[in-house]
Design a protein around this motif. Structure first.
Motif, short mmCIF file in Angstrom:
data_model
loop_
_atom_site.label_atom_id
_atom_site.label_comp_id
_atom_site.label_asym_id
_atom_site.label_seq_id
_atom_site.Cartn_x
_atom_site.Cartn_y
_atom_site.Cartn_z
N GLU A 93 -2.83 -13.54 47.47
CA GLU A 93 -2.04 -14.55 48.16
C GLU A 93 -1.97 -15.81 47.30
N ALA A 115 -3.23 -19.51 56.63
CA ALA A 115 -3.89 -18.21 56.70
C ALA A 115 -2.93 -17.16 57.27
N THR A 116 -3.00 -15.97 56.74
CA THR A 116 -2.13 -14.88 57.20
C THR A 116 -2.40 -14.53 58.65
N TRP A 117 -3.66 -14.51 59.04
CA TRP A 117 -3.99 -14.13 60.41
C TRP A 117 -3.40 -15.12 61.42
N PHE A 118 -3.36 -16.41 61.06
CA PHE A 118 -2.80 -17.42 61.96
C PHE A 118 -1.30 -17.18 62.15
N THR A 119 -0.60 -16.94 61.06
CA THR A 119 0.84 -16.66 61.14
C THR A 119 1.10 -15.42 61.97
N ASN A 120 0.33 -14.36 61.73
CA ASN A 120 0.51 -13.12 62.50
C ASN A 120 0.20 -13.33 63.99
N PHE A 121 -0.80 -14.13 64.27
CA PHE A 121 -1.17 -14.44 65.66
C PHE A 121 -0.02 -15.15 66.37
#
Length: 124
Positions: free
Chosen positions: A28, A58-64
């Protein structure tokens, strides 16, 4: 015996198999911290602003957040406009409070790490 050799199927060379996702390492890009201050109080080195910057990028935040957007849309579409006091609308009202809370936290984090337009104008 020569006929037996012709009946044998030739060996097909194995092609390289794709890597399983667990073994794939994605690199990333690190998003740089904007130089101007946020809210005129959070400098680029402020711990709160650095934490907000890490979370927002963070990728997890965007996906969430991307998960909650369609869930919120489905929730709004499922409301019954004819019977506004129905049990389903009451339950969906509680879900709406949850969705609004998640989106409020998202915008607070994003605004806390991004400098405002005015601070960029003043700082140059």
């Amino acid at each position: 015996m020569a006929g037996d050799d012709e009946e044998d199927e030739p060996e097909i060379p194995l092609s390289p198999q794709p890597l399983p996702l667990a073994e794939l390492q994605l690199k990333e890009k690190a998003v740089p911290m904007p130089e101007a201050s946020a809210f005129f109080i959070f400098s680029p080195t402020n711990k709160i602003r650095v934490l907000c910057h890490r979370i927002v990028n963070a990728t997890w935040f965007t996906n969430f957040i991307l998960l909650f957007i369609p869930l919120s849309s489905v929730s709004l579409a499922a409301e019954d406009p004819i019977r506004p006091v129905s049990f389903r609308n009451k339950v969906l009202g509680y879900f709406d409070i949850g969705f609004t809370s998640v989106f409020t936290v998202e915008i607070v984090l994003k605004v806390s790490h991004t400098p405002s337009f005015w601070s960029q104008c003043i700082m140059g």
